[in-house]
Scaffold this active site. Sequence first.
Site, PDB file in Angstrom:
ATOM      1  N   HIS A   1      50.771  38.756  35.860  1.00  0.00           N
ATOM      2  CA  HIS A   1      50.324  38.968  37.248  1.00  0.00           C
ATOM      3  C   HIS A   1      49.488  37.776  37.703  1.00  0.00           C
ATOM      4  O   HIS A   1      48.687  37.222  36.935  1.00  0.00           O
ATOM      5  CB  HIS A   1      49.503  40.261  37.322  1.00  0.00           C
ATOM      6  CG  HIS A   1      49.085  40.616  38.713  1.00  0.00           C
ATOM      7  ND1 HIS A   1      49.987  40.791  39.742  1.00  0.00           N
ATOM      8  CD2 HIS A   1      47.845  40.815  39.263  1.00  0.00           C
ATOM      9  CE1 HIS A   1      49.332  41.089  40.854  1.00  0.00           C
ATOM     10  NE2 HIS A   1      48.042  41.111  40.594  1.00  0.00           N
TER      11      HIS A   1
ATOM     12  N   CYS B   1      53.632  38.276  43.674  1.00  0.00           N
ATOM     13  CA  CYS B   1      52.190  38.020  43.636  1.00  0.00           C
ATOM     14  C   CYS B   1      51.888  36.522  43.571  1.00  0.00           C
ATOM     15  O   CYS B   1      50.859  36.073  44.074  1.00  0.00           O
ATOM     16  CB  CYS B   1      51.547  38.761  42.464  1.00  0.00           C
ATOM     17  SG  CYS B   1      52.360  38.484  40.877  1.00  0.00           S
TER      18      CYS B   1
END
EC number: 3.4.19.12
Length: 986
Positions: free
Chosen positions: A309, A54
């Site tokens: 994340h 990510c």
Amino acid sequence: RRNCRGNPNCLVGIGEHVWLGEIDENSFHNIDDPNCERRKKNAFVGLTNLGATCYVNTFLQMWFLNLELRQALYLCPSANCEYAAGEGIPKDKDYEPQTICEHLQYLFALLQNSKRRYIDPSGFVKALGLDTGQQQDAQEFSKLFMSLLEDTLSKQKNPDVRNIVQKQFCGEYAYVTVCNQCGRESKLVSKFYELELNIQGHKQLTDCITEFLKEEKLEGDNRYFCETCQSKQNATRKIRLLSLPCTLNLQLMRFVFDRQTGHKKKLNTYIGFSELLDMEPFMEQKNGVYVYELSAVLIHRGVSAYSGHYIAHVKDPQTGEWYKFNDEDIEKMEGKKLQLGIEEDLAEPSKAQTRKPKCGKGTHCSRNAYMLVYRLQTREKSLTVEVPAFLQELVERDNCKFEEWCNEMAEMRKQSVARGKIKHEEVKELYKRLPAEAGSPYDFISLEWLQKWLDESTPPKPIDNTACLCAHGKLHPDKISIMKRISEYVADFFYRRYGGGPRLNVKALCKDCVVERCRILRLKNQLNEDYKTVTNLLKITVKGNDGFWVGKASLRSWRQLALEQLNEQDEDAEHSNGKMNGNAQNKDESNEEKREEEEELNFNEDIVCPHGDLCISENERRVVSKEAWEKLKQYFPKAPEFPNNKECCSQCKILEREGEENEALHKMMASEQKTSLQNLFHDKCRPCLGSWPQETDELYIVSQFFVEEWRKFVRRPTRCSPVSSVGNSALLCPHGGLMFTYASMTKEDSKLIALIWPSEWERIQKLFVVDHVIKITRRQAAGADPESALYVSEPKLCPECREGLLCQQQRDLREYTQATIYIHKVVDNKKVMKDAAPELNVSSSEAEEEREENKPEGEQDPDFNQANGGAKRQKISHQSYISYQKQGIRRSTRHRKVRGEKALLVSANQTLKELKIQIMHAFSVAPFDQNLSIDGKILSDDTATLGSLGVIPESVILLKADEPIADYAAMDDVMQVCMPEEGFKG
């Protein structure tokens, strides 16, 4: 309603409710609508997260929306000659980018014109050599990739392409040092691609920039050498911003290194920043345009520096609208405003979580933003970037593949719906006629198959009724519970449509199995009554020869044995069709179980001798009456039968007499040998090579294994076999030479040999077979010093085999796996000496464990004399000297662990760096703070293996830790420790 599984006539609740009534077409398939994967109008394209990528996706989306960078990359010519020559793209060949620029070109073209909702960046990630399963440092990735891109583009001829990274991201600042004495100013100009701003102790972005540019005093030991003064002088140093790039990257240093733990930690403090940033107050020249507007905010969600994340909030330069890029999902913000929202909620909030400050209009606060991107404010119209023709052709080819996939999925959905409708009509029609009417022909069919027929997700296979058959090939009565009775009309349709068999009609039920089941049930019901009857009959004294011998153990458990036998017959009846089903695995398992059962004694087999006759021990059996025996025979018809006038086994009687004679003979032999070899029995009476006895110049050698085996026999002559041979061949090599030197027999090999007095050797030669005589002779001149004596062995030492044995032992020490070593931490250059007072340093549990380990064989014998210090016996193989290599590692006595020491399991092929990581977990000392040494030698080569560094099992390595100087106690933010970062692969 649920189905009555025991009732073959119940056909309710078997899955029919799915098909009765109207059905939605979507229930006929499990294929998602392919249009859900289609890109919506005026929407951006997402990027697939390949596991932990990510952080890569956020930068790719941010760079894609830098129109100048995108246009420059599109102008970069392809390295492939076919594309460069304008010949187009071969249709039979997939496009494979060769360089990083080509990968980025292709990705950007897909992001711009693809019809997919998201695309796969795996080619780009693979080209960089990134580990998709490990989350890397995002800021480090940004720096490394920009450096790689700049280096790659520097080879281009077009200046707009070659200099794009410098134009967009590169600025200049100067390190300026001013001498306090003469005022001389020295300046070192340097380029930058981002400003790394410390956020600790700050609340606003402008405060972080101010600290970055603040003046530093150089005084004391840190004074500056002035070229003009030609001496060290007090001075001041600061950074001056000379020029700024079009795109200003501000790295907020959220991830800092903690020396005390050896890990990174994340600072979760709120930092305020505005959408407009005026950099003029921070510039050296004040006459330029330095107003920047916020264009991107990169966010890290999570409390740890090693997990979490990454997402990106990026402003579209053409429309001014903000978008949130979260891998495959892209969300447009309302009202052209940046909305951080949920990104500011921590996954694991701390108890002392600070409250979010209030933000005014045009300003934002974030505790998770780690990079802010500002673009120079300009009135120029936004750039329009067109995809080059050859890239557009590649995109269209991918779009065609996507359309083909969509059409294929749509066709599959259509076919599934068509099949579902046909099946729907079939089930509605047949289910009405499924029950068999009274007096009408019927078939039995498996409930499992009926449920699969009604299951919409799996097409039914041919009918298979073999699992329900008995050994006679008919329907097993116990399988009725898993069968259903259906009409002959429906059965005919099923067998025509789906095939299979065998058909089980009204005559299929097996009468033989029913009769057998009834017999077993009757016996089970009768068992309790018969048990009472037999118990009463056993109380009657048997007179004459009318009785029968029965084992006492069998009588005690006959009811349990009978019940188990009946249950086994039940199970055998159930599984009797295993062979017909072709289930080889079940057959093998049942055969194995049968073999195990055969090893267990059946009824009355406890009084059967090895020759199949009546055993001689009357204590294990008793006489029962004829009536009692007949009752027992009903349950055990195959039990061995012995009338009470039956004679015992004649062979067992002979063997019993012989055994008694052998025991007496062994006892006498052991007593004679013990008396004759008193010195051999007691260690304290045996000679020692370390202090050669003056009364003799000759000593004989036998293996310690022979001594141990002989002692076992002497202590327990009735349980152990007598020793017949000395077995000295185990001490010799294949060439007949001795394997040990005189020096080794006084030290490490002393546990493998036993020394014998000459007088005792004469007795040994009479009592045992001597295969090889091994003798040590002392030669000494008259009146000479005893220390100058020469010791000679017969046979002589074999140097080649001795060298081979030592080499093998050394090789074993260098090739160990999962061996124990000890790490001793040195405190203030002092080490607790384990030899000084080991009893103070060894825990009671360790001492007990050591005593247990050192107990030799024969420890339960009360006559056993442990005068040898409790050394653990080592048996010697009778094959060749190679057997000694297995004992090489365990020659040393057990290491006594002292306080401040920890045991670690290591292997010879692991590196010193890997050992340091183990030590870090054990002692909480970072690898770069570890100073390791062994036997005075410093261990410094992190890439070297432990075997090559001389670390062997049971070694003690000294650890001296460098204590950290910096005080990080002020860092009160959330921190979570994880494994140290491995860094990039590519």
